[in-house]
Design a protein around this motif. Structure first.
Motif, PDB file in Angstrom:
ATOM      1  N   ARG A 185       0.790  -1.166  -0.012  1.00 18.48           N
ATOM      2  CA  ARG A 185       0.001   0.051   0.045  1.00 18.48           C
ATOM      3  C   ARG A 185       0.887   1.352  -0.070  1.00 18.48           C
ATOM      4  O   ARG A 185       1.064   1.846   0.937  1.00 18.48           O
ATOM      5  CB  ARG A 185      -0.962  -0.121   1.169  1.00 18.48           C
ATOM      6  CG  ARG A 185      -2.035   1.194   1.279  1.00 18.48           C
ATOM      7  CD  ARG A 185      -2.722   1.057   2.361  1.00 18.48           C
ATOM      8  NE  ARG A 185      -3.797   2.200   2.387  1.00 18.48           N
ATOM      9  CZ  ARG A 185      -4.651   2.285   3.455  1.00 18.48           C
ATOM     10  NH1 ARG A 185      -4.730   1.456   4.391  1.00 18.48           N
ATOM     11  NH2 ARG A 185      -5.618   3.188   3.409  1.00 18.48           N
ATOM     12  N   PHE A 186       1.350   1.499  -1.214  1.00 18.56           N
ATOM     13  CA  PHE A 186       2.531   2.431  -1.401  1.00 18.56           C
ATOM     14  C   PHE A 186       1.912   3.919  -1.128  1.00 18.56           C
ATOM     15  O   PHE A 186       1.044   4.329  -1.940  1.00 18.56           O
ATOM     16  CB  PHE A 186       3.278   2.240  -2.548  1.00 18.56           C
ATOM     17  CG  PHE A 186       4.269   1.089  -2.187  1.00 18.56           C
ATOM     18  CD1 PHE A 186       5.440   1.152  -1.650  1.00 18.56           C
ATOM     19  CD2 PHE A 186       3.869  -0.014  -2.720  1.00 18.56           C
ATOM     20  CE1 PHE A 186       6.155   0.329  -1.551  1.00 18.56           C
ATOM     21  CE2 PHE A 186       4.908  -1.151  -2.802  1.00 18.56           C
ATOM     22  CZ  PHE A 186       5.967  -0.985  -1.980  1.00 18.56           C
ATOM     23  N   ASP A 200       8.803   6.089  -2.239  1.00 11.58           N
ATOM     24  CA  ASP A 200       7.679   5.242  -1.932  1.00 11.58           C
ATOM     25  C   ASP A 200       7.800   4.766  -0.482  1.00 11.58           C
ATOM     26  O   ASP A 200       8.994   4.094  -0.013  1.00 11.58           O
ATOM     27  CB  ASP A 200       7.539   3.925  -2.838  1.00 11.58           C
ATOM     28  CG  ASP A 200       7.197   4.586  -4.333  1.00 11.58           C
ATOM     29  OD1 ASP A 200       6.560   5.477  -4.628  1.00 11.58           O
ATOM     30  OD2 ASP A 200       7.948   3.878  -5.290  1.00 11.58           O
ATOM     31  N   PHE A 201       6.745   4.967   0.268  1.00 10.82           N
ATOM     32  CA  PHE A 201       6.586   4.284   1.554  1.00 10.82           C
ATOM     33  C   PHE A 201       5.524   3.325   1.541  1.00 10.82           C
ATOM     34  O   PHE A 201       4.406   3.788   1.217  1.00 10.82           O
ATOM     35  CB  PHE A 201       6.479   5.463   2.618  1.00 10.82           C
ATOM     36  CG  PHE A 201       7.245   6.759   2.597  1.00 10.82           C
ATOM     37  CD1 PHE A 201       8.500   6.268   3.385  1.00 10.82           C
ATOM     38  CD2 PHE A 201       7.361   7.853   1.715  1.00 10.82           C
ATOM     39  CE1 PHE A 201       9.272   7.498   3.563  1.00 10.82           C
ATOM     40  CE2 PHE A 201       8.423   8.615   1.878  1.00 10.82           C
ATOM     41  CZ  PHE A 201       9.396   8.462   2.666  1.00 10.82           C
ATOM     42  N   ASN A 202       5.955   2.150   2.274  1.00 10.20           N
ATOM     43  CA  ASN A 202       4.736   0.989   2.331  1.00 10.20           C
ATOM     44  C   ASN A 202       4.078   0.913   3.357  1.00 10.20           C
ATOM     45  O   ASN A 202       4.649   0.700   4.421  1.00 10.20           O
ATOM     46  CB  ASN A 202       5.521  -0.176   1.885  1.00 10.20           C
ATOM     47  CG  ASN A 202       4.530  -1.398   1.801  1.00 10.20           C
ATOM     48  OD1 ASN A 202       3.195  -1.152   1.603  1.00 10.20           O
ATOM     49  ND2 ASN A 202       5.186  -2.646   1.768  1.00 10.20           N
ATOM     50  N   LEU A 203       2.702   1.283   3.363  1.00  8.04           N
ATOM     51  CA  LEU A 203       1.875   1.277   4.703  1.00  8.04           C
ATOM     52  C   LEU A 203       1.304  -0.157   4.795  1.00  8.04           C
ATOM     53  O   LEU A 203       0.357  -0.148   5.637  1.00  8.04           O
ATOM     54  CB  LEU A 203       0.694   2.611   4.483  1.00  8.04           C
ATOM     55  CG  LEU A 203       1.458   3.892   4.452  1.00  8.04           C
ATOM     56  CD1 LEU A 203       0.421   4.877   4.490  1.00  8.04           C
ATOM     57  CD2 LEU A 203       2.617   4.165   5.160  1.00  8.04           C
ATOM     58  N   GLY A 204       1.457  -0.941   3.793  1.00  7.02           N
ATOM     59  CA  GLY A 204       0.964  -2.256   3.803  1.00  7.02           C
ATOM     60  C   GLY A 204       1.327  -3.147   5.105  1.00  7.02           C
ATOM     61  O   GLY A 204       2.361  -2.679   5.636  1.00  7.02           O
ATOM     62  N   ALA A 205       0.880  -4.296   5.323  1.00  9.57           N
ATOM     63  CA  ALA A 205       1.039  -4.863   6.616  1.00  9.57           C
ATOM     64  C   ALA A 205       2.153  -5.902   6.128  1.00  9.57           C
ATOM     65  O   ALA A 205       1.994  -6.563   5.067  1.00  9.57           O
ATOM     66  CB  ALA A 205      -0.089  -5.649   6.962  1.00  9.57           C
ATOM     67  N   GLY A 235       1.522  -0.070   8.655  1.00 14.10           N
ATOM     68  CA  GLY A 235       1.338   1.291   8.274  1.00 14.10           C
ATOM     69  C   GLY A 235       0.010   1.858   8.779  1.00 14.10           C
ATOM     70  O   GLY A 235      -0.747   1.050   8.298  1.00 14.10           O
ATOM     71  N   VAL A 236      -0.043   3.038   9.184  1.00 14.48           N
ATOM     72  CA  VAL A 236      -1.273   3.435   9.478  1.00 14.48           C
ATOM     73  C   VAL A 236      -1.487   4.802   8.912  1.00 14.48           C
ATOM     74  O   VAL A 236      -1.010   5.600   9.293  1.00 14.48           O
ATOM     75  CB  VAL A 236      -1.382   3.500  11.249  1.00 14.48           C
ATOM     76  CG1 VAL A 236      -2.839   4.259  11.539  1.00 14.48           C
ATOM     77  CG2 VAL A 236      -1.224   2.306  11.673  1.00 14.48           C
ATOM     78  N   HIS A 242       0.688  11.939   5.921  1.00 14.83           N
ATOM     79  CA  HIS A 242       0.575  11.837   7.315  1.00 14.83           C
ATOM     80  C   HIS A 242       0.575  10.371   7.687  1.00 14.83           C
ATOM     81  O   HIS A 242      -0.731   9.623   7.450  1.00 14.83           O
ATOM     82  CB  HIS A 242      -0.540  12.656   7.693  1.00 14.83           C
ATOM     83  CG  HIS A 242      -0.540  12.777   9.189  1.00 14.83           C
ATOM     84  ND1 HIS A 242      -1.336  13.365  10.052  1.00 14.83           N
ATOM     85  CD2 HIS A 242       0.303  12.612  10.326  1.00 14.83           C
ATOM     86  CE1 HIS A 242      -1.118  13.271  11.368  1.00 14.83           C
ATOM     87  NE2 HIS A 242      -0.110  13.033  11.453  1.00 14.83           N
ATOM     88  N   PHE A 243       1.147   9.823   8.492  1.00 20.33           N
ATOM     89  CA  PHE A 243       1.235   8.329   8.558  1.00 20.33           C
ATOM     90  C   PHE A 243       2.085   7.826   9.703  1.00 20.33           C
ATOM     91  O   PHE A 243       2.947   8.528   9.868  1.00 20.33           O
ATOM     92  CB  PHE A 243       1.656   7.473   7.331  1.00 20.33           C
ATOM     93  CG  PHE A 243       2.798   7.519   6.445  1.00 20.33           C
ATOM     94  CD1 PHE A 243       3.971   7.047   7.087  1.00 20.33           C
ATOM     95  CD2 PHE A 243       3.043   8.552   5.600  1.00 20.33           C
ATOM     96  CE1 PHE A 243       5.321   7.191   6.298  1.00 20.33           C
ATOM     97  CE2 PHE A 243       4.254   8.473   5.168  1.00 20.33           C
ATOM     98  CZ  PHE A 243       5.170   8.020   5.317  1.00 20.33           C
ATOM     99  N   LEU A 244       1.805   6.565  10.179  1.00 21.16           N
ATOM    100  CA  LEU A 244       2.690   5.924  11.101  1.00 21.16           C
ATOM    101  C   LEU A 244       3.061   4.624  10.645  1.00 21.16           C
ATOM    102  O   LEU A 244       2.081   3.925  10.245  1.00 21.16           O
ATOM    103  CB  LEU A 244       2.085   6.061  12.466  1.00 21.16           C
ATOM    104  CG  LEU A 244       2.518   5.322  13.591  1.00 21.16           C
ATOM    105  CD1 LEU A 244       3.760   5.868  14.175  1.00 21.16           C
ATOM    106  CD2 LEU A 244       1.517   4.725  14.715  1.00 21.16           C
ATOM    107  N   ILE A 245       4.331   4.053  10.795  1.00 18.64           N
ATOM    108  CA  ILE A 245       4.533   2.841  10.654  1.00 18.64           C
ATOM    109  C   ILE A 245       5.118   2.366  11.889  1.00 18.64           C
ATOM    110  O   ILE A 245       6.275   2.930  12.351  1.00 18.64           O
ATOM    111  CB  ILE A 245       5.751   2.773   9.644  1.00 18.64           C
ATOM    112  CG1 ILE A 245       5.158   3.481   8.022  1.00 18.64           C
ATOM    113  CG2 ILE A 245       6.040   1.502   9.367  1.00 18.64           C
ATOM    114  CD1 ILE A 245       6.213   3.399   7.104  1.00 18.64           C
TER     115      ILE A 245
END
Length: 411
Positions: A185-186, A200-205, A235-236, A242-245
């Motif tokens: 979930r990039f 690219d930041f992956n917010l997937g599990a 990732g949240v 704006h996110f948290l990993i």
């Protein structure tokens, strides 16, 4: 109506490129000099030659990479290194997963090494442990479920490890099985680590578990052992930019009725993009070691993120580090040569020795500023930064100002 005109602008680059890395932390210098040819004889193969001086040793390394061995999807990596205190060599054949829809993967590798591992206390090296060993791996994986966004994979492996650390010998023949769930979930952003380049930041599990068994019948020593590793990264999303990993993992081995070299790790990374050219980044990491092997230490200082305090100043088996940093990127690709940015940071952390009570009042805090430099012409890990940190907690006979320069501004 059925045609589209596309204009593509490109520029050529040299496949033969110099390699240069430099870090100055207090009075300690880490540097690397070498060259890399990424298209050897026009065949797409790579050869890299480097000389590197780090905190522990100097390393002369020659490596060869073939990403498509004999025109296949199998990659070959061969590496030969001469160390100031030993040597290293490795040979790996790898056919990894090419996408989430790829059904299978495998790898075969072997290598050996000889070196001395330093032991630290209060920032000073108090001794060295001779350490030599050899290893071999055979692994095969299969994706039992796969789609464009998710894959569920299983693998089986045999791993052989034979080491001698000081007078302690270790000999394991490990039969391993594992399972891994990977989700993509990039989020694509600029002006985080790479200035104007997209990242690219992956917010997937991502969840995995492996278990391995070593017995004399499998080629190990008389002592039976169980190796366990498990972890989860999630990732949240909290809004645009704006996110948290968050990450949690455990690994260790159970041998002679007790856990040895067991490590629990908890990490969190937070990003808030205020605007296109500014970002607030925060990190927190907690590590706890239990019955660690003698060559394994949890160390903290300027080189590992606690800016404002000496290199490897704190050591123990429980580590906590927190960082908050505001970054401003105010000039992109000036004259197609460099980009400029500025950051202000606060670091706080400590490492508690095994017999010392965990007490947050022991945390050491530093504040400072950083000059950020980047370039589309350089292949650094994110850019170059110049840090000036000031330790708010006085340490006897140690100055409070620490200067560091290096090629790492990664979130």
């Amino acid at each position: 109506p059925d045609r589209v005109d596309v204009r593509v602008m490109t520029w050529d680059t040299w496949s033969l490129a110099p390699r240069f890395d430099f870090q100055q932390v207090q009075d300690r210098t880490i540097w690397e000099l070498g060259a890399s040819e990424k298209n050897l004889f026009g065949l797409g193969k790579s050869v890299t030659v480097t000389h590197r001086t780090n905190l522990d040793r100097t390393i002369d390394r020659v490596s060869y990479t073939d990403p498509q061995l004999v025109g296949s999807n199998v990659s070959l990596l061969a590496s030969l290194s001469k160390l100031s205190d030993g040597n290293e060599q490795a040979l790996i054949l790898n056919r990894g997963y090419l996408s989430l829809r790829d059904p299978w993967a495998w790898s075969v590798g072997a290598g050996s090494f000889r070196r001395t591992d330093p032991i630290f206390e209060d920032g000073a090296e108090i001794g060295r442990l001779p350490h030599r060993g050899q290893w071999a791996d055979v692994e095969a994986g299969r994706a039992v479920r796969r789609s464009g966004q998710h894959a569920l994979r299983v693998h089986g492996a045999y791993r052989h490890r034979e080491e001698l650390v000081g007078s302690e010998g270790r000999d394991f023949g490990v039969a391993e099985v594992g399972i891994r769930s990977v989700g993509h979930r990039f989020v694509r952003l600029t002006h985080v680590n790479q200035f104007e380049r997209s990242e690219d930041f992956n917010l997937g599990a991502d969840t995995f578990s492996t278990i391995g068994f070593s017995t004399p019948e499998l080629g190990g020593s008389e002592a039976r052992a169980v190796f366990l590793a498990t972890g989860h990264t999630q990732g949240v999303p909290l809004g645009d930019g704006h996110f948290l990993i968050a990450e949690a993992r455990f690994d260790g081995r159970h041998e002679r009725g007790e856990w040895r070299n067991a490590r629990t790790t908890l990490r969190g990374r937070y990003l808030l993009k205020h605007a296109e050219r500014s970002a607030l980044v925060a990190r927190i990491a907690y590590q706890r070691g239990h019955n660690l092997d003698p060559e394994v230490q949890l160390l903290l200082g300027a080189e590992t993120g606690l800016r404002g305090y000496p290199v490897r100043r704190f050591s123990g088996n429980r580590l906590l580090l927190m960082t908050v940093e505001e970054r401003w990127f105010f000039a992109d690709d000036v004259g197609q040569l460099f980009s400029l940015g500025l950051a202000g940071f606060v670091d706080s952390g400590f490492v508690w020795p095994e017999k010392q009570r965990f007490d947050l009042s022991e945390l050491k805090t530093a504040v400072g500023v950083s000059l950020l430099l980047g370039s589309n012409r350089l292949s650094t890990r994110g850019g170059i930064r110049l840090d000036v940190g000031y330790g708010l907690n006085r340490i006897t006979e140690v100055g409070r100002w620490v200067f560091a320069a290096g090629s790492d501004i990664v979130f």
